[in-house]
Design a protein around this motif. Sequence first.
Motif, mmCIF file in Angstrom:
data_model
loop_
_atom_site.group_PDB
_atom_site.id
_atom_site.type_symbol
_atom_site.label_atom_id
_atom_site.label_comp_id
_atom_site.label_asym_id
_atom_site.label_seq_id
_atom_site.Cartn_x
_atom_site.Cartn_y
_atom_site.Cartn_z
ATOM 1 N N TYR A 1 -9.174 7.465 -3.247
ATOM 2 C CA TYR A 1 -8.893 8.806 -2.745
ATOM 3 C C TYR A 1 -7.966 9.533 -3.711
ATOM 4 O O TYR A 1 -7.105 8.919 -4.341
ATOM 5 N N GLN B 1 -8.151 1.814 -1.240
ATOM 6 C CA GLN B 1 -8.144 1.361 0.156
ATOM 7 C C GLN B 1 -9.262 0.348 0.358
ATOM 8 O O GLN B 1 -10.394 0.585 -0.075
ATOM 9 N N PHE C 1 -5.077 6.797 -4.488
ATOM 10 C CA PHE C 1 -4.881 5.617 -3.644
ATOM 11 C C PHE C 1 -6.179 4.812 -3.566
ATOM 12 O O PHE C 1 -7.266 5.395 -3.421
ATOM 13 N N PRO D 1 -5.738 13.441 1.829
ATOM 14 C CA PRO D 1 -6.503 12.651 0.847
ATOM 15 C C PRO D 1 -7.972 13.077 0.868
ATOM 16 O O PRO D 1 -8.507 13.459 1.903
ATOM 17 N N PHE E 1 -4.061 0.170 2.257
ATOM 18 C CA PHE E 1 -4.072 1.048 1.094
ATOM 19 C C PHE E 1 -3.159 0.497 0.008
ATOM 20 O O PHE E 1 -2.175 -0.205 0.294
ATOM 21 N N GLY E 2 -3.455 0.869 -1.239
ATOM 22 C CA GLY E 2 -2.524 0.627 -2.311
ATOM 23 C C GLY E 2 -1.350 1.599 -2.212
ATOM 24 O O GLY E 2 -1.411 2.585 -1.474
ATOM 25 N N ALA E 3 -0.289 1.331 -2.967
ATOM 26 C CA ALA E 3 0.930 2.137 -2.899
ATOM 27 C C ALA E 3 0.779 3.495 -3.570
ATOM 28 O O ALA E 3 1.621 4.374 -3.380
ATOM 29 N N GLY E 4 -0.269 3.673 -4.330
ATOM 30 C CA GLY E 4 -0.525 4.972 -4.937
ATOM 31 C C GLY E 4 -0.118 5.051 -6.400
ATOM 32 O O GLY E 4 0.777 4.336 -6.858
ATOM 33 N N TYR F 1 -16.654 5.250 -3.170
ATOM 34 C CA TYR F 1 -16.797 4.257 -2.112
ATOM 35 C C TYR F 1 -17.649 3.101 -2.630
ATOM 36 O O TYR F 1 -18.302 3.224 -3.668
ATOM 37 N N ASN F 2 -17.605 1.997 -1.918
ATOM 38 C CA ASN F 2 -18.310 0.783 -2.364
ATOM 39 C C ASN F 2 -17.970 0.429 -3.802
ATOM 40 O O ASN F 2 -18.821 -0.068 -4.546
ATOM 41 N N LEU G 1 -11.883 11.781 -0.476
ATOM 42 C CA LEU G 1 -12.649 10.644 -0.962
ATOM 43 C C LEU G 1 -13.255 10.935 -2.333
ATOM 44 O O LEU G 1 -13.844 11.991 -2.550
ATOM 45 N N TYR H 1 -11.773 -1.613 2.942
ATOM 46 C CA TYR H 1 -12.334 -1.534 4.287
ATOM 47 C C TYR H 1 -13.193 -2.767 4.578
ATOM 48 O O TYR H 1 -14.065 -2.737 5.450
ATOM 49 N N TYR I 1 -10.293 -5.348 8.969
ATOM 50 C CA TYR I 1 -9.188 -4.688 9.659
ATOM 51 C C TYR I 1 -7.977 -5.632 9.665
ATOM 52 O O TYR I 1 -8.145 -6.848 9.751
ATOM 53 N N PRO I 2 -6.750 -5.076 9.575
ATOM 54 C CA PRO I 2 -6.441 -3.646 9.444
ATOM 55 C C PRO I 2 -6.768 -3.124 8.050
ATOM 56 O O PRO I 2 -6.497 -3.793 7.047
ATOM 57 N N TYR I 3 -7.386 -1.942 7.969
ATOM 58 C CA TYR I 3 -7.592 -1.309 6.686
ATOM 59 C C TYR I 3 -6.237 -1.160 6.000
ATOM 60 O O TYR I 3 -5.234 -0.853 6.646
#
Lengths: 117, 107
Positions: free
Chosen positions: B36, B89, B87, B44, B98-101, B49-50, B46, B91, B94-96
């Motif tokens: 993101y 992430q 960022f 954020p 995220f990276g720290a950015g 993906y994948n 997108l 998926y 769960y729990p989804y």
Amino acid sequence: QVNLLQSGAALVKPGASVKLSCKASGYTFTDYYIHWVKQSHGKSLEWIGYINPNSGYTNYNEKFKSKATLTVDKSTNTAYMELSRLTSEDSATYYCTRLWVYWFAYWGQGTLVTVSS
Amino acid sequence: DIQMTQSPASLSASLGETVTIECRASEDIYNGLAWYQQKPGKSPQLLIYNANSLHTGVPSRFSGSGSGTQYSLKINSLQSEDVASYFCQQYYNYPYTFGAGTKLELK
């Protein structure tokens, strides 16, 4: 087009609760789960949980199980998140978001919650 | 929970340069990874993906790669509008998480 419209910024006192809203449009509300994500100022993102608008089933991140309560009102296509017993650690921007397949393709504009006396 | 370790935390690059951001998962996430972009004061958005599929409308100078636990986002020919935080992430589970950015600035 898919739109998630969130409620405005909130200033709340420590120990109080706040209820945020997320009004969905542009798609069939009951077809997709609504997720909530927290972003503390200048920091990264944390997934809070999701709700199935059709059944009301919820799945929470263990970290937020005693903090957040997710609900929906199908009559108004609106999802809600109530945050309880607020502290300064809860000051953050909260986003509602919707998946497309498995990834977050649609995001609300965010609601800033400030906890201060 | 799956931990996402993102690097670098900040990055300064010149216009036209190529930049790469890395993300490492604490276990195999089988390409269940998104990237993101977030501009100041905005939600954020997108990008990927994948792990390597470009989201609709995202410029082709953005690309994603990787597998297993190691993933990367590459931006070719950096533009001024690419100044933002990025960022990753997962998926896969769960729990989804995220990276720290990574905060990308212009040199």
